[in-house]
Write an enzyme that holds these catalytic residues in place. Sequence first.
Site, PDB file in Angstrom:
ATOM      1  N   GLU A 132     130.851 119.891 -56.395  1.00 39.09           N
ATOM      2  CA  GLU A 132     132.315 120.093 -56.622  1.00 39.09           C
ATOM      3  C   GLU A 132     132.814 119.338 -57.768  1.00 39.09           C
ATOM      4  O   GLU A 132     132.150 118.220 -58.260  1.00 39.09           O
ATOM      5  CB  GLU A 132     132.995 119.568 -55.337  1.00 39.09           C
ATOM      6  CG  GLU A 132     132.974 120.546 -54.281  1.00 39.09           C
ATOM      7  CD  GLU A 132     133.515 119.792 -53.271  1.00 39.09           C
ATOM      8  OE1 GLU A 132     134.904 119.288 -53.454  1.00 39.09           O
ATOM      9  OE2 GLU A 132     133.121 119.982 -52.106  1.00 39.09           O
TER      10      GLU A 132
ATOM     11  N   CYS B 164     136.909 115.095 -50.936  1.00 39.65           N
ATOM     12  CA  CYS B 164     135.685 114.722 -51.395  1.00 39.65           C
ATOM     13  C   CYS B 164     134.699 115.581 -50.475  1.00 39.65           C
ATOM     14  O   CYS B 164     134.691 115.529 -49.062  1.00 39.65           O
ATOM     15  CB  CYS B 164     135.234 113.400 -51.130  1.00 39.65           C
ATOM     16  SG  CYS B 164     133.701 113.270 -51.418  1.00 39.65           S
TER      17      CYS B 164
HETATM   18  S1  SF4 Z   1     132.767 108.418 -49.237  1.00 37.74           S
HETATM   19 FE1  SF4 Z   1     130.758 107.634 -48.358  1.00 37.74          FE
HETATM   20  S2  SF4 Z   1     129.806 109.441 -47.968  1.00 37.74           S
HETATM   21 FE2  SF4 Z   1     131.474 110.111 -49.176  1.00 37.74          FE
HETATM   22  S3  SF4 Z   1     130.569 110.506 -51.129  1.00 37.74           S
HETATM   23 FE3  SF4 Z   1     131.277 108.269 -51.014  1.00 37.74          FE
HETATM   24  S4  SF4 Z   1     129.756 107.091 -50.475  1.00 37.74           S
HETATM   25 FE4  SF4 Z   1     129.236 109.206 -50.150  1.00 37.74          FE
END
Ligand code: SF4
Length: 340
Positions: free
Chosen positions: A85, A326
């Site tokens: 993404e 995310c």
């Molecule tokens: S929030 Fe934590 S698990 Fe998610 S992409 Fe970032 S480092 Fe990786």
Amino acid sequence: MSLEELKKEFLKIGEKPYRGLQLYNYMHKNMNSDVLNINSFSKELRDKLNRDYYISDLKILERFDSKLDGTKKYLFLLEDNNIIEGVAMKYKYGYSACISTQVGCRMGCSFCASTKEGIIRNITPGEMLSEIYNIQRNLGIRLSNIVLMGSGEPLDNYLNVMKMLRILNDKNGQNFSFRNVTISTCGIVHKIYQLADEEIPVTLSVSLHFPFNELRSKIMPINNKYHIEEIIKACKYYVNRTNRRVTFEYTLIEGLNDGRECLDELKRILNGLLCHVNIIPLNPIKEFKYKKPEMDAVKIFVKELNKNGIPATVRRQMGADIDAACGQLRRSYMNEKGLL
Ligand code: SF4
């Protein structure tokens, strides 16, 4: 390849090194990827390059446009059929893009959709650049800021990220200022020290989220390896070496880290550090059962930090109508297609 590597490669195949510079301009300044269209090269050279080499490029699989704020969310298809993404967000000063650095992630933060299947692989420098070039080409704009905060932990793909940034910064390519790049990390301390010594003045953004080790370790497994005190010490080193203020991301979660105790501890650990705190009201995912706090509670939290000399702002939620958190979009797309 860096420019130097490319020039050497041309020498190796019996060509003049300046051809390497021409190809580098073609790829990184003009953002093209089809060698067969380089008119300044002979047909023989074009065919040879096309036969023996390839320029990494990805495809825009889908683009989702937010009706709320103009945010564009991209699903990119990599050459091995993995999907990642990227997001482009429109601000007053221009577009900022958030790109992915790994397919999946092995850091295991409980609130994050990107890590649910672990890591699949690192993204190469060429693929990261291709995320940026595709967004710029697709929107017909030049990005003002680039944030490495999509899926993946950038410091867990350290060498590829450094190589990508140096190519992005190169005056023979995009000439993109390091100062307009932000690297996010969940707190890989030894890499923060390494980054501080690179002499590239990027903004370091630390996903802190919890001021107490016990709580942080439960939700962010990296904290079992590197405790908060070590992260803060590394951040101080980063500030001293780069003269840049560090950003701390703090996702505010109702009933978990939005209380007085957490606020006081956050003030204590950040006291005297050149920093800025981004407060992010939780963007819930179904695998993480917590809720976002009321806006009034968010405002009080921010006000309290500011009152104590710790600059803090609330991060505006962008693209809320298009699964912009995310890893969410990729997962819902793959679920829908029966790929998960
Ligand atoms: S929030 Fe934590 S698990 Fe998610 S992409 Fe970032 S480092 Fe990786």
